[in-house]
Design a protein around this motif. Sequence first.
Motif, PDB file in Angstrom:
ATOM      1  N   VAL A 127       0.933  -1.234  -0.103  1.00  0.00           N
ATOM      2  CA  VAL A 127       0.187  -0.103  -0.113  1.00  0.00           C
ATOM      3  C   VAL A 127       0.921   1.241  -0.040  1.00  0.00           C
ATOM      4  CG1 VAL A 127      -1.910   1.258   1.257  1.00  0.00           C
ATOM      5  CG2 VAL A 127      -1.658  -1.261   1.334  1.00  0.00           C
ATOM      6  N   LEU A 128       0.825   1.973  -1.157  1.00  0.00           N
ATOM      7  CA  LEU A 128       1.567   3.150  -1.186  1.00  0.00           C
ATOM      8  C   LEU A 128       0.728   4.349  -1.293  1.00  0.00           C
ATOM      9  CD1 LEU A 128       4.306   4.638  -1.748  1.00  0.00           C
ATOM     10  CD2 LEU A 128       3.857   4.135  -4.237  1.00  0.00           C
ATOM     11  N   MET A 129       1.012   5.451  -0.499  1.00  0.00           N
ATOM     12  CA  MET A 129       0.357   6.765  -0.761  1.00  0.00           C
ATOM     13  C   MET A 129       1.166   7.690  -1.017  1.00  0.00           C
ATOM     14  SD  MET A 129      -2.430   8.371   2.376  1.00  0.00           S
ATOM     15  CE  MET A 129      -3.049   9.765   1.838  1.00  0.00           C
ATOM     16  N   LEU A 130       0.808   8.330  -2.203  1.00  0.00           N
ATOM     17  CA  LEU A 130       1.308   9.807  -2.607  1.00  0.00           C
ATOM     18  C   LEU A 130       0.682  10.932  -1.845  1.00  0.00           C
ATOM     19  CD1 LEU A 130       2.369   8.895  -6.269  1.00  0.00           C
ATOM     20  CD2 LEU A 130       3.867   8.446  -4.114  1.00  0.00           C
ATOM     21  N   SER A 131       1.325  11.641  -0.943  1.00  0.00           N
ATOM     22  CA  SER A 131       0.438  12.553  -0.333  1.00  0.00           C
ATOM     23  C   SER A 131       1.207  14.023  -0.206  1.00  0.00           C
ATOM     24  CB  SER A 131       0.364  12.203   0.991  1.00  0.00           C
ATOM     25  OG  SER A 131      -0.040  13.262   1.987  1.00  0.00           O
ATOM     26  N   PHE A 132       0.207  14.999   0.284  1.00  0.00           N
ATOM     27  CA  PHE A 132       0.916  16.433   0.534  1.00  0.00           C
ATOM     28  C   PHE A 132       0.828  16.549   2.028  1.00  0.00           C
ATOM     29  CE2 PHE A 132       0.363  16.547  -4.103  1.00  0.00           C
ATOM     30  CZ  PHE A 132       1.687  17.368  -4.644  1.00  0.00           C
ATOM     31  N   THR A 133       1.679  16.983   2.791  1.00  0.00           N
ATOM     32  CA  THR A 133       1.224  17.188   4.207  1.00  0.00           C
ATOM     33  C   THR A 133       0.256  18.175   4.696  1.00  0.00           C
ATOM     34  OG1 THR A 133       3.157  19.031   4.225  1.00  0.00           O
ATOM     35  CG2 THR A 133       3.866  16.913   4.714  1.00  0.00           C
ATOM     36  N   THR A 134      -0.095  19.004   3.730  1.00  0.00           N
ATOM     37  CA  THR A 134      -1.161  20.209   3.888  1.00  0.00           C
ATOM     38  C   THR A 134      -2.514  19.934   3.259  1.00  0.00           C
ATOM     39  OG1 THR A 134      -0.402  21.634   2.036  1.00  0.00           O
ATOM     40  CG2 THR A 134       0.411  21.916   4.304  1.00  0.00           C
ATOM     41  N   CYS A 135      -2.425  18.751   2.565  1.00  0.00           N
ATOM     42  CA  CYS A 135      -3.594  18.602   1.853  1.00  0.00           C
ATOM     43  C   CYS A 135      -4.733  17.884   2.566  1.00  0.00           C
ATOM     44  CB  CYS A 135      -3.547  17.573   0.930  1.00  0.00           C
ATOM     45  SG  CYS A 135      -5.022  16.604  -0.252  1.00  0.00           S
ATOM     46  N   PRO A 136      -5.887  18.503   2.844  1.00  0.00           N
ATOM     47  CA  PRO A 136      -6.838  17.878   3.791  1.00  0.00           C
ATOM     48  C   PRO A 136      -7.359  16.351   3.434  1.00  0.00           C
ATOM     49  CG  PRO A 136      -7.759  19.961   2.668  1.00  0.00           C
ATOM     50  CD  PRO A 136      -6.318  19.607   2.261  1.00  0.00           C
ATOM     51  N   PHE A 137      -7.444  16.095   2.119  1.00  0.00           N
ATOM     52  CA  PHE A 137      -7.889  14.983   1.649  1.00  0.00           C
ATOM     53  C   PHE A 137      -6.843  13.985   2.048  1.00  0.00           C
ATOM     54  CE2 PHE A 137      -9.877  18.065  -1.125  1.00  0.00           C
ATOM     55  CZ  PHE A 137     -11.223  17.932  -0.914  1.00  0.00           C
ATOM     56  N   CYS A 138      -5.542  14.247   1.934  1.00  0.00           N
ATOM     57  CA  CYS A 138      -4.524  13.301   2.197  1.00  0.00           C
ATOM     58  C   CYS A 138      -4.360  12.887   3.657  1.00  0.00           C
ATOM     59  CB  CYS A 138      -3.199  14.007   1.679  1.00  0.00           C
ATOM     60  SG  CYS A 138      -3.063  13.965   0.144  1.00  0.00           S
ATOM     61  N   ILE A 139      -4.796  14.043   4.486  1.00  0.00           N
ATOM     62  CA  ILE A 139      -4.824  13.861   6.027  1.00  0.00           C
ATOM     63  C   ILE A 139      -5.815  13.071   6.341  1.00  0.00           C
ATOM     64  CG2 ILE A 139      -5.286  15.082   8.265  1.00  0.00           C
ATOM     65  CD1 ILE A 139      -3.710  17.484   6.951  1.00  0.00           C
ATOM     66  N   LYS A 140      -6.859  13.098   5.746  1.00  0.00           N
ATOM     67  CA  LYS A 140      -8.324  12.568   6.214  1.00  0.00           C
ATOM     68  C   LYS A 140      -7.881  11.010   5.733  1.00  0.00           C
ATOM     69  CE  LYS A 140     -12.439  11.195   7.411  1.00  0.00           C
ATOM     70  NZ  LYS A 140     -12.901  11.327   8.797  1.00  0.00           N
ATOM     71  N   ALA A 141      -7.333  10.606   4.345  1.00  0.00           N
ATOM     72  CA  ALA A 141      -7.149   9.332   4.068  1.00  0.00           C
ATOM     73  C   ALA A 141      -5.948   8.754   4.788  1.00  0.00           C
ATOM     74  CB  ALA A 141      -6.697   9.447   2.484  1.00  0.00           C
TER      75      ALA A 141
END
Length: 101
Positions: free
Chosen positions: A56-70
Amino acid sequence: PTKSPIASLADKIQTILAKTSPLNAAKLSLVKSLAGDYDAAATRQKLDGLISENPVLMLSFTTCPFCIKAKSVLDAKGSKDSDSRYYKVVELDVEGDGKAI
């Protein structure tokens, strides 16, 4: 799961628009300019390695609210133990080559 005829139609329309829309060309141009100069082969190799090494790999941004929720949903579902996550997160705004990825 089966797709409804409406969902299939929407997919076909989206595919056509993505190939022919001048907005898509502008979006691609913007993304390439933001990525800057990078070694495409090395970036592809890094990304392929991350994908093959992590179930399981997640590409994320630290400030993205959708990424934080995921990430919080994955954590709540027991996707981590007390020591580390069972999924890999790559924070694209922290990684030196994150914009290229």
